[in-house]
Design a protein around this motif. Structure first.
Motif, PDB file in Angstrom:
ATOM      1  N   UNK A 162      -2.906  -0.125  -7.673  1.00 30.64           N
ATOM      2  CA  UNK A 162      -1.757  -1.020  -7.819  1.00 30.64           C
ATOM      3  C   UNK A 162      -0.706  -0.361  -8.698  1.00 30.64           C
ATOM      4  N   UNK A 163       0.523  -0.790  -8.511  1.00 33.31           N
ATOM      5  CA  UNK A 163       1.613  -0.300  -9.352  1.00 33.31           C
ATOM      6  C   UNK A 163       2.700  -1.372  -9.408  1.00 33.31           C
ATOM      7  N   UNK A 164       3.415  -1.381 -10.520  1.00 30.52           N
ATOM      8  CA  UNK A 164       4.430  -2.399 -10.766  1.00 30.52           C
ATOM      9  C   UNK A 164       5.629  -1.760 -11.456  1.00 30.52           C
ATOM     10  N   UNK A 165       6.811  -2.188 -11.064  1.00 31.71           N
ATOM     11  CA  UNK A 165       8.048  -1.852 -11.773  1.00 31.71           C
ATOM     12  C   UNK A 165       8.612  -3.162 -12.297  1.00 31.71           C
ATOM     13  N   UNK A 166       8.657  -3.312 -13.621  1.00 35.62           N
ATOM     14  CA  UNK A 166       9.201  -4.511 -14.258  1.00 35.62           C
ATOM     15  C   UNK A 166      10.565  -4.190 -14.845  1.00 35.62           C
ATOM     16  N   UNK A 167      11.570  -4.965 -14.441  1.00 31.08           N
ATOM     17  CA  UNK A 167      12.923  -4.838 -14.970  1.00 31.08           C
ATOM     18  C   UNK A 167      13.227  -6.090 -15.785  1.00 31.08           C
ATOM     19  N   UNK A 168      13.862  -5.918 -16.935  1.00 33.19           N
ATOM     20  CA  UNK A 168      14.218  -7.079 -17.740  1.00 33.19           C
ATOM     21  C   UNK A 168      15.584  -6.876 -18.380  1.00 33.19           C
ATOM     22  N   UNK A 169      16.177  -7.992 -18.753  1.00 34.68           N
ATOM     23  CA  UNK A 169      17.491  -7.964 -19.385  1.00 34.68           C
ATOM     24  C   UNK A 169      17.514  -9.017 -20.487  1.00 34.68           C
TER      25      UNK A 169
ATOM     26  N   UNK B 208       0.829  -1.202   0.000  1.00 30.00           N
ATOM     27  CA  UNK B 208       0.000   0.000   0.000  1.00 30.00           C
ATOM     28  C   UNK B 208       0.863   1.250   0.000  1.00 30.00           C
ATOM     29  N   UNK B 209       2.046   1.153   0.615  1.00 34.85           N
ATOM     30  CA  UNK B 209       2.918   2.316   0.749  1.00 34.85           C
ATOM     31  C   UNK B 209       3.735   2.614  -0.504  1.00 34.85           C
TER      32      UNK B 209
END
Length: 140
Positions: free
Chosen positions: A23-30, A7-8
């Motif tokens: 909702x929120x998302x950070x997607x990292x890819x390589x 929530x924070x």
């Protein structure tokens, strides 16, 4: 170290959080590239890291209230303006708690969607494509 309450965590666009986010998302890819050569022993592939990229996604309720709980937030109009401008958007993925880590950088809004079902809350969702590096910073 305690588990961080989801929530924070918020996505901040140009310094302000997205208002009424659910909702929120950070997607990292390589990308991984194969480095097989005639010098490899056996039938095992060898690999190395390649190009990195990142995307942020968010969902929330549509609001035009620019202030929530005494905090200036990004409204649905602000999000549309960010999408329409094609300019770089500074982002932070953070809980803004001192000594915790936040991830920052620049992005371009690549998608924005509004939903308005009958007898339900109007919603929005969107994506930010990161341009350049994602920086890990300790919050002072």
């Amino acid at each position: 170290m305690p588990v961080i309450d989801g929530t924070d965590l918020r996505i901040y666009v140009n310094g302000n959080p997205i208002g009424h986010a659910t909702s929120c998302t950070l997607d990292l890819s390589k990308e991984i590239r194969e480095t097989v050569s005639k010098d490899n022993v056996g039938n095992w592939a060898e690999k190395e890291g390649g190009q990195k990229s990142a995307t942020l996604q968010f969902e929330g309720f549509v609001t035009n209230d620019a202030t929530l709980n005494s905090v200036t937030v990004n409204t649905a109009e602000d999000l549309f303006d960010a999408f329409d401008s094609d300019s770089l958007i500074a982002f932070a993925f953070s809980d803004k708690v001192s000594t915790n880590v936040e991830y920052t950088g620049n992005s371009i809004m690549s998608a924005l969607s509004f939903g308005a079902p009958v007898n339900e809350n109007a919603t929005h969702s969107g994506s930010l494509e990161v341009t350049g590096p994602v920086n890990k910073v300790t919050i002072p």
